[in-house]
Design a protein around this motif. Structure first.
Motif, PDB file in Angstrom:
ATOM      1  N   ARG A   1       0.915  -0.737   0.396  1.00  0.00           N
ATOM      2  CA  ARG A   1       0.479   0.242  -0.213  1.00  0.00           C
ATOM      3  C   ARG A   1       0.788   1.445   0.581  1.00  0.00           C
ATOM      4  O   ARG A   1       0.754   2.217   0.025  1.00  0.00           O
ATOM      5  N   ARG A   2       2.027   1.010   0.229  1.00  0.00           N
ATOM      6  CA  ARG A   2       2.923   2.070   0.382  1.00  0.00           C
ATOM      7  C   ARG A   2       4.001   1.763  -0.502  1.00  0.00           C
ATOM      8  O   ARG A   2       5.506   2.194  -0.726  1.00  0.00           O
TER       9      ARG A   2
ATOM     10  N   PHE B   1     -11.450  -4.298   1.846  1.00  0.00           N
ATOM     11  CA  PHE B   1     -11.155  -4.219   3.502  1.00  0.00           C
ATOM     12  C   PHE B   1     -10.493  -2.535   3.296  1.00  0.00           C
ATOM     13  O   PHE B   1     -10.700  -2.325   4.561  1.00  0.00           O
ATOM     14  N   SER B   2      -9.674  -2.004   3.034  1.00  0.00           N
ATOM     15  CA  SER B   2      -8.935  -1.169   2.916  1.00  0.00           C
ATOM     16  C   SER B   2     -10.205  -0.434   2.892  1.00  0.00           C
ATOM     17  O   SER B   2      -9.770   1.243   3.073  1.00  0.00           O
ATOM     18  N   ASP B   3     -10.510  -0.474   1.320  1.00  0.00           N
ATOM     19  CA  ASP B   3     -11.506   0.870   1.530  1.00  0.00           C
ATOM     20  C   ASP B   3     -12.700   1.452   2.194  1.00  0.00           C
ATOM     21  O   ASP B   3     -13.371   2.120   2.781  1.00  0.00           O
ATOM     22  N   LEU B   4     -12.667   0.231   3.345  1.00  0.00           N
ATOM     23  CA  LEU B   4     -13.608   0.294   4.604  1.00  0.00           C
ATOM     24  C   LEU B   4     -13.125   1.214   5.148  1.00  0.00           C
ATOM     25  O   LEU B   4     -13.465   2.063   6.051  1.00  0.00           O
TER      26      LEU B   4
ATOM     27  N   SER C   1      -4.709   1.601   6.683  1.00  0.00           N
ATOM     28  CA  SER C   1      -5.709   0.983   6.623  1.00  0.00           C
ATOM     29  C   SER C   1      -4.982  -0.807   5.785  1.00  0.00           C
ATOM     30  O   SER C   1      -5.705  -1.260   6.549  1.00  0.00           O
ATOM     31  N   GLY C   2      -3.388  -0.434   5.847  1.00  0.00           N
ATOM     32  CA  GLY C   2      -3.640  -2.042   5.404  1.00  0.00           C
ATOM     33  C   GLY C   2      -2.357  -2.162   6.580  1.00  0.00           C
ATOM     34  O   GLY C   2      -2.364  -3.998   6.663  1.00  0.00           O
TER      35      GLY C   2
ATOM     36  N   HIS D   1     -15.282   0.757  17.655  1.00  0.00           N
ATOM     37  CA  HIS D   1     -13.792   0.495  17.567  1.00  0.00           C
ATOM     38  C   HIS D   1     -13.139   0.080  16.548  1.00  0.00           C
ATOM     39  O   HIS D   1     -14.181  -0.952  16.461  1.00  0.00           O
ATOM     40  N   TRP D   2     -12.391  -0.069  16.188  1.00  0.00           N
ATOM     41  CA  TRP D   2     -11.591  -0.716  14.614  1.00  0.00           C
ATOM     42  C   TRP D   2     -11.272  -2.105  15.633  1.00  0.00           C
ATOM     43  O   TRP D   2     -11.319  -2.442  14.892  1.00  0.00           O
ATOM     44  N   ALA D   3     -11.276  -2.455  16.898  1.00  0.00           N
ATOM     45  CA  ALA D   3     -11.005  -3.766  17.032  1.00  0.00           C
ATOM     46  C   ALA D   3     -11.790  -4.313  16.638  1.00  0.00           C
ATOM     47  O   ALA D   3     -11.524  -5.769  16.604  1.00  0.00           O
TER      48      ALA D   3
END
Length: 495
Positions: A201-202, A309-312, A324-325, A393-395
């Motif tokens: 992603r980078r 998943f990354s777009d989420l 996101s990655g 929460h992201w977790a």
């Protein structure tokens, strides 16, 4: 069918035998000219190899799978850069990614049967070199047409791992070692998809370096495979032994069970029959159809998650592309944990069920291991979807993704073992038949998933997939458990 004491080993069997029918002719008790592995131990029998040699063969396949699976996803983060460089529209850039997966649907249909004619080792080496050539071509492509075509041809070579792994693991490991061997084999390839996505992603600089870097790794794997990978296909090993005995003794009466089955068929007829075998299995064998349907559905879900998943995180949580990655780590840990837990579950349940069956082996003993995963996978989708919908929460979202991957691995591994043991004589072709639907769903499911989430949202979108998963993932294994033995008995011969 001919019997063991048939004085004419060139006689053609009148019907195509099933895998079950192969057992009676694999005994030397009634025929001194039958060349077979000695019992209870034969140093040339792959199942009797020393443990180190078995793990060497398994590790070669595992590392090869890592590189080829990573190449399937490594291009995804750089699609915008590639599209700009080659002046691609959105459909063409998506095709550059997905054409690789489409190739892995059709490649095993050819490569799997070829490994049952010419052996696993030459097919592995040939596919390694083929993949290397076209992966390098991707790096030097100067047009979008050449890039897409090279990606397809590279994917065709990469697909060998799907049918070869099934065949080789079935050749080398006995049923009581199935869980552990599958877990070790899958450990490294499972990192392939997850490593490719977050790391790149980078991406900076020329995206062609992705192809050149993976090609360097492939060169190393080719050199290692030539020294560490040994032939595992039993009929070919025995045929070479029979040829050696006939040459040393001058007696042409020595033969193998496979040579008797081939009879006087020409080489072209043998090859032609082998090449259509995966299609016959998929079209005519309910066991292949049911197991393929379950595996394909969950494999398609995997690629829905990987592709969205990354777009989420960038759209729902407004996180950077780099952050996101990092969430792909949850996917990787879920898959790896699922494979290791399932290995223990498979072997433990197998030993207990085999003991209850008075020590009799049956492929259906693998089926109960599917059920925990069939429940966990949809549960994870519910949690992942509704947590993302309400931006919890992201977790919690990562936990849902982790449980989803955990469940899918626990579902897929026993099904793979079941197919291997239901078709022991043609594990390569059986694996190719199941991989066909898996690759098609991996190719097709990500095409509709963005629109699905746009219309239904993450909550109802994932819930819809989860409900379908429950409808497919629970009744189908139960049908195999109840009717699997009868279906195998009634199935037309895979030979």
């Amino acid at each position: 069918m001919t019997t063991n004491n048939d004085p004419n080993p060139d006689r053609i069997a009148p019907t195509a035998p099933t895998d079950i029918e192969l057992a009676p002719i694999s005994s030397k008790k009634n025929d001194p000219f039958l060349v077979a592995f000695a019992e209870p131990f034969d140093a040339e029998n792959p199942k009797d190899w020393r443990t180190g040699r078995k793990w060497a063969v398994t590790d070669v396949l595992s590392a090869t799978g890592f590189n080829r699976i990573m190449v399937s996803t490594i291009i995804a983060p750089a699609l915008s850069t590639i599209a700009q460089e080659f002046k691609m529209n959105s459909a063409e850039s998506a095709m550059a990614l997905s054409i690789y997966l489409l190739a892995t649907a059709f490649g095993p249909l050819v490569i799997g049967p070829l490994s049952e004619v010419y052996g696993r080792r030459p097919i592995l080496h040939a596919s390694n070199i083929w993949f290397l050539i076209w992966n390098i071509a991707c790096g030097f492509a100067n047009s979008k047409e050449l890039l897409i075509a090279s990606r397809f041809l590279a994917g065709f070579g990469a697909s060998a791992i799907y049918s070869l792994a099934t065949g080789v693991l079935g050749d080398v490991w006995r049923p009581e070692q199935r869980g552990r061997s599958l877990a070790v084999y899958m450990l490294i390839p499972l990192l392939g998809a997850a490593v490719g996505m977050p790391h790149h992603r980078r991406v900076h600089g020329r995206p062609q370096w992705m192809f050149w870097a993976t090609s360097i790794f492939q060169v190393v794997m080719i050199l290692v495979s030539f020294s560490a990978f040994h032939e595992t296909y039993e009929p070919l090993i025995l045929r070479r032994r029979a040829e050696r005995i006939r040459r040393e003794t001058g007696d042409s009466r020595y033969y193998t069970a496979d040579e008797r089955l081939q009879g006087r068929r020409s080489a072209w007829r043998v090859l032609g029959r082998a090449l259509v075998r995966p299609v016959r299995l998929l079209a005519l064998h309910p066991i292949i159809q049911i197991s393929s349907l379950i595996s394909a559905f969950y494999y398609g879900i995997l690629y829905i998650v990987l592709s969205t998943f990354s777009d989420l995180w960038t759209t729902q949580y407004n996180q950077s592309v780099e952050i996101s990655g990092l969430h792909y780590i949850a996917i990787a840990i879920g898959e790896i944990s699922g494979s290791q837990i399932c290995a223990w579950l498979m072997d433990t349940l197998y030993h207990r069920l085999k003991a209850r069956a008075n020590g009799e082996h049956s492929p259906e003993l693998r089926v109960p291991s599917v059920l925990p995963g069939a429940l966990l996978g949809p549960l994870g989708l519910f949690l992942y979807g509704w947590a993302a919908q309400y931006r919890l929460h992201w977790a919690i979202v990562d936990l849902g993704a982790f449980i989803t991957m955990l469940g899918m691995q626990i579902t897929s591994m026993p099904l793979q073992a079941y197919v291997m043991e239901a078709y022991p004589s043609h594990t390569g072709s059986a694996g190719a038949a199941t991989q066909f639907l898996r690759s098609l769903t991996a190719f097709l499911f990500p095409l509709f998933s963005p629109r699905m989430y746009q219309v239904l949202g993450y909550g109802w979108g994932n819930s819809t997939i989860a409900f379908v998963g429950l409808l497919v993932g629970l009744p189908a294994p139960l049908a195999l458990w109840v009717y699997g033995a009868k279906l195998r008995a009634r199935a037309r011969g895979s030979y």
